[in-house]
Design a protein around this motif. Structure first.
Motif, PDB file in Angstrom:
ATOM      1  N   PRO A  12       0.804  -1.230   0.000  1.00  0.00           N
ATOM      2  CA  PRO A  12       0.000   0.000   0.000  1.00  0.00           C
ATOM      3  C   PRO A  12       0.839   1.283   0.000  1.00  0.00           C
ATOM      4  CG  PRO A  12      -0.966  -1.589   1.500  1.00  0.00           C
ATOM      5  CD  PRO A  12       0.349  -2.161   1.036  1.00  0.00           C
ATOM      6  N   ASP A  13       2.080   1.202   0.489  1.00  0.00           N
ATOM      7  CA  ASP A  13       2.950   2.384   0.480  1.00  0.00           C
ATOM      8  C   ASP A  13       3.606   2.617  -0.880  1.00  0.00           C
ATOM      9  OD1 ASP A  13       4.922   0.419   0.367  1.00  0.00           O
ATOM     10  OD2 ASP A  13       5.845   0.939   2.286  1.00  0.00           O
ATOM     11  N   GLY A  14       3.280   1.739  -1.864  1.00  0.00           N
ATOM     12  CA  GLY A  14       3.789   1.898  -3.220  1.00  0.00           C
ATOM     13  C   GLY A  14       5.123   1.237  -3.492  1.00  0.00           C
ATOM     14  N   LYS A  15       5.723   0.617  -2.496  1.00  0.00           N
ATOM     15  CA  LYS A  15       7.035  -0.006  -2.665  1.00  0.00           C
ATOM     16  C   LYS A  15       6.891  -1.502  -2.937  1.00  0.00           C
ATOM     17  CE  LYS A  15       9.471   3.207   0.312  1.00  0.00           C
ATOM     18  NZ  LYS A  15      10.198   3.386   1.558  1.00  0.00           N
ATOM     19  N   LYS A  16       7.777  -1.993  -3.783  1.00  0.00           N
ATOM     20  CA  LYS A  16       7.867  -3.430  -4.022  1.00  0.00           C
ATOM     21  C   LYS A  16       9.054  -3.940  -3.209  1.00  0.00           C
ATOM     22  CE  LYS A  16       5.937  -3.438  -8.668  1.00  0.00           C
ATOM     23  NZ  LYS A  16       6.100  -3.975 -10.026  1.00  0.00           N
ATOM     24  N   ARG A  17       8.873  -5.072  -2.563  1.00  0.00           N
ATOM     25  CA  ARG A  17       9.918  -5.596  -1.699  1.00  0.00           C
ATOM     26  C   ARG A  17      10.286  -7.025  -2.082  1.00  0.00           C
ATOM     27  NH1 ARG A  17       6.845  -2.150   1.218  1.00  0.00           N
ATOM     28  NH2 ARG A  17       7.904  -0.718   2.619  1.00  0.00           N
ATOM     29  N   THR A  18      11.572  -7.309  -2.005  1.00  0.00           N
ATOM     30  CA  THR A  18      12.049  -8.664  -2.216  1.00  0.00           C
ATOM     31  C   THR A  18      11.576  -9.525  -1.055  1.00  0.00           C
ATOM     32  OG1 THR A  18      13.970  -7.932  -3.477  1.00  0.00           O
ATOM     33  CG2 THR A  18      14.141 -10.083  -2.405  1.00  0.00           C
ATOM     34  N   ARG A  19      11.190 -10.751  -1.367  1.00  0.00           N
ATOM     35  CA  ARG A  19      10.757 -11.705  -0.341  1.00  0.00           C
ATOM     36  C   ARG A  19      11.631 -12.943  -0.438  1.00  0.00           C
ATOM     37  NH1 ARG A  19       5.644 -15.606  -0.911  1.00  0.00           N
ATOM     38  NH2 ARG A  19       5.726 -16.605   1.117  1.00  0.00           N
ATOM     39  N   GLN A  20      12.185 -13.352   0.682  1.00  0.00           N
ATOM     40  CA  GLN A  20      12.933 -14.607   0.728  1.00  0.00           C
ATOM     41  C   GLN A  20      12.196 -15.558   1.645  1.00  0.00           C
ATOM     42  OE1 GLN A  20      17.123 -13.875   1.694  1.00  0.00           O
ATOM     43  NE2 GLN A  20      17.518 -14.566  -0.382  1.00  0.00           N
ATOM     44  N   LEU A  21      12.165 -16.811   1.236  1.00  0.00           N
ATOM     45  CA  LEU A  21      11.427 -17.831   1.970  1.00  0.00           C
ATOM     46  C   LEU A  21      12.250 -19.105   2.004  1.00  0.00           C
ATOM     47  CD1 LEU A  21       8.568 -18.497   3.192  1.00  0.00           C
ATOM     48  CD2 LEU A  21       7.964 -19.327   0.924  1.00  0.00           C
ATOM     49  N   ILE A  22      12.321 -19.723   3.168  1.00  0.00           N
ATOM     50  CA  ILE A  22      12.996 -21.008   3.267  1.00  0.00           C
ATOM     51  C   ILE A  22      12.225 -21.998   2.407  1.00  0.00           C
ATOM     52  CG2 ILE A  22      13.542 -22.936   4.814  1.00  0.00           C
ATOM     53  CD1 ILE A  22      14.035 -20.877   7.009  1.00  0.00           C
ATOM     54  N   MET A  23      12.957 -22.789   1.640  1.00  0.00           N
ATOM     55  CA  MET A  23      12.315 -23.721   0.724  1.00  0.00           C
ATOM     56  C   MET A  23      11.808 -24.959   1.457  1.00  0.00           C
ATOM     57  SD  MET A  23      13.654 -25.268  -2.911  1.00  0.00           S
ATOM     58  CE  MET A  23      14.400 -23.731  -3.350  1.00  0.00           C
ATOM     59  N   HIS A  24      10.556 -25.289   1.239  1.00  0.00           N
ATOM     60  CA  HIS A  24       9.955 -26.502   1.800  1.00  0.00           C
ATOM     61  C   HIS A  24      10.653 -27.714   1.185  1.00  0.00           C
ATOM     62  CE1 HIS A  24       6.939 -29.590   2.622  1.00  0.00           C
ATOM     63  NE2 HIS A  24       6.466 -28.781   3.558  1.00  0.00           N
ATOM     64  N   SER A  25      10.836 -28.765   1.980  1.00  0.00           N
ATOM     65  CA  SER A  25      11.568 -29.954   1.511  1.00  0.00           C
ATOM     66  C   SER A  25      10.912 -30.612   0.299  1.00  0.00           C
ATOM     67  CB  SER A  25      11.728 -30.971   2.642  1.00  0.00           C
ATOM     68  OG  SER A  25      10.460 -31.356   3.129  1.00  0.00           O
ATOM     69  N   THR A  26       9.586 -30.623   0.239  1.00  0.00           N
ATOM     70  CA  THR A  26       8.899 -31.219  -0.907  1.00  0.00           C
ATOM     71  C   THR A  26       9.150 -30.406  -2.175  1.00  0.00           C
ATOM     72  OG1 THR A  26       7.188 -32.105   0.545  1.00  0.00           O
ATOM     73  CG2 THR A  26       6.658 -31.979  -1.807  1.00  0.00           C
ATOM     74  N   LEU A  27       9.154 -29.093  -2.044  1.00  0.00           N
ATOM     75  CA  LEU A  27       9.442 -28.235  -3.189  1.00  0.00           C
ATOM     76  C   LEU A  27      10.892 -28.426  -3.635  1.00  0.00           C
ATOM     77  CD1 LEU A  27       8.573 -26.113  -5.209  1.00  0.00           C
ATOM     78  CD2 LEU A  27       9.039 -24.367  -3.476  1.00  0.00           C
ATOM     79  N   ARG A  28      11.790 -28.573  -2.689  1.00  0.00           N
ATOM     80  CA  ARG A  28      13.200 -28.817  -3.021  1.00  0.00           C
ATOM     81  C   ARG A  28      13.338 -30.111  -3.832  1.00  0.00           C
ATOM     82  NH1 ARG A  28      15.264 -28.359   1.660  1.00  0.00           N
ATOM     83  NH2 ARG A  28      15.961 -26.220   1.465  1.00  0.00           N
ATOM     84  N   GLU A  29      12.611 -31.158  -3.413  1.00  0.00           N
ATOM     85  CA  GLU A  29      12.637 -32.432  -4.156  1.00  0.00           C
ATOM     86  C   GLU A  29      12.106 -32.245  -5.575  1.00  0.00           C
ATOM     87  OE1 GLU A  29      10.541 -35.429  -1.927  1.00  0.00           O
ATOM     88  OE2 GLU A  29      11.768 -35.075  -0.154  1.00  0.00           O
ATOM     89  N   SER A  30      11.036 -31.474  -5.718  1.00  0.00           N
ATOM     90  CA  SER A  30      10.482 -31.209  -7.056  1.00  0.00           C
ATOM     91  C   SER A  30      11.508 -30.484  -7.921  1.00  0.00           C
ATOM     92  CB  SER A  30       9.208 -30.362  -6.958  1.00  0.00           C
ATOM     93  OG  SER A  30       8.165 -31.075  -6.352  1.00  0.00           O
ATOM     94  N   LEU A  31      12.219 -29.533  -7.334  1.00  0.00           N
ATOM     95  CA  LEU A  31      13.229 -28.788  -8.079  1.00  0.00           C
ATOM     96  C   LEU A  31      14.420 -29.670  -8.455  1.00  0.00           C
ATOM     97  CD1 LEU A  31      13.213 -25.359  -6.252  1.00  0.00           C
ATOM     98  CD2 LEU A  31      12.917 -25.703  -8.697  1.00  0.00           C
ATOM     99  N   GLN A  32      14.764 -30.617  -7.591  1.00  0.00           N
ATOM    100  CA  GLN A  32      15.874 -31.520  -7.899  1.00  0.00           C
ATOM    101  C   GLN A  32      15.549 -32.415  -9.089  1.00  0.00           C
ATOM    102  OE1 GLN A  32      16.455 -33.260  -4.004  1.00  0.00           O
ATOM    103  NE2 GLN A  32      18.250 -31.991  -3.624  1.00  0.00           N
ATOM    104  N   SER A  33      14.293 -32.831  -9.197  1.00  0.00           N
ATOM    105  CA  SER A  33      13.928 -33.718 -10.307  1.00  0.00           C
ATOM    106  C   SER A  33      13.599 -32.946 -11.584  1.00  0.00           C
ATOM    107  CB  SER A  33      12.764 -34.622  -9.915  1.00  0.00           C
ATOM    108  OG  SER A  33      11.621 -33.863  -9.643  1.00  0.00           O
TER     109      SER A  33
END
Length: 193
Positions: A76-97
């Motif tokens: 709402p303040d008009g700024k875009k912000r970078t977001r970092q998130l720890i990767m879920h283990s299931t998503l990590r497995e999907s990315l590995q394959s």
């Protein structure tokens, strides 16, 4: 519930997520659905994830996913912000394959590989999968994954301030609008008296 693109996107069950995912033929789009399910990020940012945002130089999934500020919706303040998130283990497995084209910038490139895939195309992919899964009447959209992510965190006992931090909301009132309470939660609250 969302009806003809009006109202809030539906919160989906794990069963609905599985049904939708099974109706997607491409590993690329299955991975995109996993990203939506395990990160709660908006589709605009998901479509623009770069290889470097999720893979290390050694071509293995990073510990954190980075959603670059320029790909995210402004606050709402008009700024875009970078977001970092720890990767879920299931998503990590999907990315590995998953085997992306490491010569391309994007995890989800368009057909030519010169740009990221369009949100318009991804809407068509999701609508077709939802239709084939027999869930068209539920009001499911890409935003359903964000609402579901936030609702699931809340149901699992994660505090509202922590959820706001995870999803990148500056105000917890914004986060509260995403949470859907079910009858069991309400009944449990009454019985706790």
């Amino acid at each position: 519930m969302k009806n003809n693109r009006h109202g809030q996107a539906a919160v989906i069950s794990e069963s609905d997520y599985s049904k939708i995912r099974k109706q997607v033929r491409s590993q690329k789009y299955k991975l995109l659905i996993d990203f939506a399910w395990f990160t709660g990020e908006r589709i605009g940012a998901l479509s623009q994830i770069k290889i470097n945002d999720v893979y290390s130089l050694e071509r293995s999934p990073r510990r954190y996913i980075t959603f670059q500020a320029q790909t995210r919706k402004a606050s709402p303040d008009g700024k875009k912000r970078t977001r970092q998130l720890i990767m879920h283990s299931t998503l990590r497995e999907s990315l590995q394959s998953y085997k992306p084209n490491f010569d391309c910038d994007w995890v989800f490139p368009d057909r030519e590989g010169a740009n990221h895939i369009s949100v318009r195309w991804l809407d068509k992919v999701l609508r077709a999968a939802v239709e084939r899964a027999g869930l068209a009447a539920k009001g499911i959209s890409w935003h359903s994954f964000r609402r579901t992510f936030i609702t699931r965190l809340h149901k699992n006992g994660v505090g509202i301030y922590t959820i706001s931090k995870i999803v990148g909301h500056l105000d917890v009132r914004t986060t509260q609008k995403y949470i859907e309470l079910d009858e069991d939660q309400i009944e449990g609250a009454i019985e706790a008296l």
